[in-house]
Design a protein around this motif. Structure first.
Motif, short mmCIF file in Angstrom:
data_model
loop_
_atom_site.label_atom_id
_atom_site.label_comp_id
_atom_site.label_asym_id
_atom_site.label_seq_id
_atom_site.Cartn_x
_atom_site.Cartn_y
_atom_site.Cartn_z
N GLY A 115 0.82 -1.20 0.00
CA GLY A 115 0.00 0.00 0.00
C GLY A 115 0.85 1.25 0.00
N PHE A 116 0.19 2.39 -0.07
CA PHE A 116 0.82 3.69 -0.15
C PHE A 116 0.09 4.60 0.83
CE2 PHE A 116 2.04 7.56 -2.63
CZ PHE A 116 3.39 7.30 -2.70
N PRO A 117 0.74 5.63 1.35
CA PRO A 117 0.08 6.40 2.41
C PRO A 117 -1.08 7.26 1.95
CG PRO A 117 2.20 7.36 1.87
CD PRO A 117 2.13 6.04 1.16
N VAL A 118 -1.10 7.65 0.69
CA VAL A 118 -2.14 8.55 0.18
C VAL A 118 -2.56 8.12 -1.22
CG1 VAL A 118 -1.48 10.56 1.56
CG2 VAL A 118 -0.34 10.13 -0.63
N ARG A 119 -3.65 8.69 -1.68
CA ARG A 119 -4.18 8.30 -2.99
C ARG A 119 -3.54 9.07 -4.14
NH1 ARG A 119 -10.54 7.54 -4.60
NH2 ARG A 119 -10.21 7.08 -6.82
N THR A 120 -3.18 10.33 -3.91
CA THR A 120 -2.74 11.19 -5.01
C THR A 120 -1.36 11.77 -4.78
OG1 THR A 120 -3.60 13.25 -4.09
CG2 THR A 120 -5.15 11.88 -5.34
N ALA A 121 -0.77 12.24 -5.87
CA ALA A 121 0.53 12.89 -5.79
C ALA A 121 0.45 14.19 -5.02
CB ALA A 121 1.07 13.15 -7.19
N ALA A 122 -0.64 14.93 -5.20
CA ALA A 122 -0.78 16.18 -4.47
C ALA A 122 -0.75 15.93 -2.98
CB ALA A 122 -2.07 16.88 -4.89
N ALA A 123 -1.47 14.90 -2.52
CA ALA A 123 -1.48 14.58 -1.09
C ALA A 123 -0.13 14.08 -0.62
CB ALA A 123 -2.57 13.54 -0.80
N PHE A 124 0.60 13.36 -1.49
CA PHE A 124 1.94 12.90 -1.14
C PHE A 124 2.86 14.09 -0.87
CE2 PHE A 124 6.08 10.85 -2.48
CZ PHE A 124 6.15 9.97 -1.41
N GLY A 125 2.79 15.09 -1.72
CA GLY A 125 3.57 16.30 -1.49
C GLY A 125 3.18 16.99 -0.20
N GLU A 126 1.88 17.05 0.07
CA GLU A 126 1.41 17.67 1.31
C GLU A 126 1.96 16.94 2.53
OE1 GLU A 126 -2.81 17.71 1.20
OE2 GLU A 126 -2.90 18.84 -0.69
N LEU A 127 2.00 15.62 2.47
CA LEU A 127 2.51 14.84 3.59
C LEU A 127 3.95 15.23 3.92
CD1 LEU A 127 2.63 12.50 5.62
CD2 LEU A 127 3.07 10.96 3.69
N PHE A 128 4.81 15.31 2.91
CA PHE A 128 6.21 15.61 3.20
C PHE A 128 6.45 17.07 3.52
CE2 PHE A 128 6.52 11.40 1.59
CZ PHE A 128 7.53 10.85 2.38
N ARG A 129 5.62 17.95 3.01
CA ARG A 129 5.73 19.34 3.46
C ARG A 129 5.30 19.45 4.92
NH1 ARG A 129 4.25 20.27 -1.95
NH2 ARG A 129 2.01 20.20 -1.47
N ALA A 130 4.30 18.67 5.31
CA ALA A 130 3.87 18.66 6.71
C ALA A 130 4.97 18.10 7.61
CB ALA A 130 2.59 17.83 6.86
N LEU A 131 5.66 17.06 7.15
CA LEU A 131 6.78 16.52 7.93
C LEU A 131 7.87 17.58 8.10
CD1 LEU A 131 7.06 12.98 6.33
CD2 LEU A 131 6.47 13.48 8.70
N GLY A 132 8.16 18.29 7.02
CA GLY A 132 9.20 19.30 7.08
C GLY A 132 8.86 20.46 8.00
N ALA A 133 7.57 20.70 8.21
CA ALA A 133 7.14 21.80 9.06
C ALA A 133 6.83 21.37 10.49
CB ALA A 133 5.89 22.44 8.45
N SER A 134 7.10 20.12 10.83
CA SER A 134 6.68 19.59 12.13
C SER A 134 7.87 19.18 12.99
CB SER A 134 5.73 18.40 11.93
OG SER A 134 4.58 18.80 11.22
N GLY A 135 8.85 20.06 13.07
CA GLY A 135 10.02 19.79 13.90
C GLY A 135 9.73 19.92 15.38
N ALA A 136 10.78 19.80 16.18
CA ALA A 136 10.61 19.78 17.64
C ALA A 136 9.98 21.05 18.17
CB ALA A 136 11.97 19.55 18.30
N GLY A 137 10.23 22.18 17.51
CA GLY A 137 9.70 23.45 18.00
C GLY A 137 8.35 23.82 17.45
N ALA A 138 7.76 22.97 16.64
CA ALA A 138 6.48 23.29 16.01
C ALA A 138 5.35 23.25 17.04
CB ALA A 138 6.18 22.32 14.88
N ALA A 139 4.45 24.22 16.92
CA ALA A 139 3.32 24.29 17.83
C ALA A 139 2.36 23.14 17.56
CB ALA A 139 2.60 25.63 17.67
N LYS A 140 1.74 22.68 18.66
CA LYS A 140 0.74 21.62 18.56
C LYS A 140 -0.65 22.20 18.33
CE LYS A 140 2.68 17.55 19.27
NZ LYS A 140 2.43 16.40 18.40
N PRO A 141 -1.48 21.55 17.53
CA PRO A 141 -1.15 20.40 16.69
C PRO A 141 -0.28 20.81 15.51
CG PRO A 141 -3.36 21.14 16.19
CD PRO A 141 -2.88 21.98 17.36
N THR A 142 0.69 19.97 15.21
CA THR A 142 1.61 20.28 14.12
C THR A 142 0.92 20.09 12.76
OG1 THR A 142 2.42 18.02 13.92
CG2 THR A 142 3.54 19.46 15.52
#
Length: 332
Positions: A134-161
């Motif tokens: 399987g794959f985490p998301v259905r579309t390429a657009a969502a795949f990009g969103e996932l990794f941009r979200a990871l990049g913006a969710s470091g230790a100092g990121a406010a919750k919810p990240t």
């Protein structure tokens, strides 16, 4: 973002494919499908940094061997690939865009398995698979969103990240990221799955839609947590070299046959295990490249490179095929 600083909140396991076809709106409201491949590569860099290596599955090892077709394959497809043995170039890899990730790092899963049928310069077909059905998301657009979200969710990121919010909206991604198997004993003891659908057409014009899976003839074997922790950072690389020095590594390649109701354009949904499997042949890997750096510079896998008798059924393949050369160019 610090390296895997978000791991306190979620163990990243990630994806082996740059995949998914979706349309995204440009600032002018026009469709921007042609921009999406570059956006995907940029999104991966936002999570892993830029290392002049592959944007994902950066750490890997190149090997050679051959494919021997099974007779049943010719009942599904008229592709010449299924008529006679074909030389292959293969690459096993760890996940992430980090070239120095440890093989025993939980974030190195799912493992990747890519195959080029033919030579570097004259391949008739490429496959890119990974060790999760399987794959985490259905579309390429969502795949990009996932990794941009990871990049913006470091230790100092406010919750919810950003990652927290993404996973709430995409429960399949949350399940994917927390459901990986332990590190394998060997690349040769890990199963691999092609999560996109393809249409096979036989000599009579009859078509069948399939997904791929590769079953290790050595069996499926994984490490428990204490054993994995004790292994060295390059244990998989060293193990596969030693294993092939003793004898070939083999995988049986199967086509999983779609049935009514199976989603052809949603790789985040695995097809039921009750679906019929037809053996297409056997992959034999018997040599390790002696020039890993040089061969890596030459090697790009294009999942849209397909012979007559095989066509993409999942539109994701087009975006993947456009994205891979962008990453290839960056590492030259």
């Amino acid at each position: 973002m610090g390296m895997f600083s978000w791991r306190r909140n979620l163990r990243l396991t990630g994806a082996a494919l740059l995949a998914g076809l979706a349309t995204v709106a440009s600032p002018r409201g026009a469709l921007a499908q042609d921009e999406l491949p570059a956006q995907l590569v940029t999104a991966l860099h936002s999570a892993f940094g830029e290392h002049h290596a592959r944007a994902v599955h950066a750490k890997g090892i190149i090997l050679f061997g051959h494919f021997t077709p099974a007779a049943a394959a010719r009942t599904l497809s008229r592709a010449a690939l299924f008529v006679r043995p074909t030389p292959i170039v293969a690459r096993f890899s760890d996940f992430t865009g980090l070239p120095a990730i440890s093989d025993n790092d939980p974030n190195a899963s799912p493992r990747g398995f890519a195959i080029k049928f033919g030579t570097f310069d004259s391949a008739t077909m490429d496959i890119v698979a990974h060790g999760f059905n399987g794959f985490p998301v259905r579309t390429a657009a969502a795949f990009g969103e996932l990794f941009r979200a990871l990049g913006a969710s470091g230790a100092g990121a406010a919750k919810p990240t950003a990652l927290d919010r993404f996973l709430v909206a995409h429960p399949a991604a949350a399940k994917f990221l927390t459901s990986q198997k332990p590190p394998p004993v060997s690349y040769a003891t890990n199963p691999y799955f092609g999560v996109n659908a393809f249409t096979f057409t036989d000599a009579a014009g009859h078509s069948t839609t399939v997904r791929y899976r590769f079953v290790p003839l050595a069996g499926e074997h994984f490490l428990d947590a204490p054993t994995a922790k004790a292994r060295g950072p390059n244990y998989l690389m060293a193990e596969i070299v030693k294993r092939i020095a003793v004898g070939p590594v083999r995988f049986d390649w199967y086509a999983q046959i779609a049935a009514a109701g199976d989603k052809l354009d949603d790789p985040s949904t695995a097809w039921p295990e009750s679906r019929r499997l037809i053996k297409l042949g056997t992959i034999t890997i018997d040599r390790v490249s002696r020039d890993q750096a040089g061969d890596d510079k030459r090697l790009v896998f294009l999942p849209g490179n397909l012979p007559k008798g095989i066509a993409a059924a999942d539109p994701m393949i087009g975006i993947r095929t456009a994205a891979y050369p962008i990453s290839f160019g960056e590492r030259q």
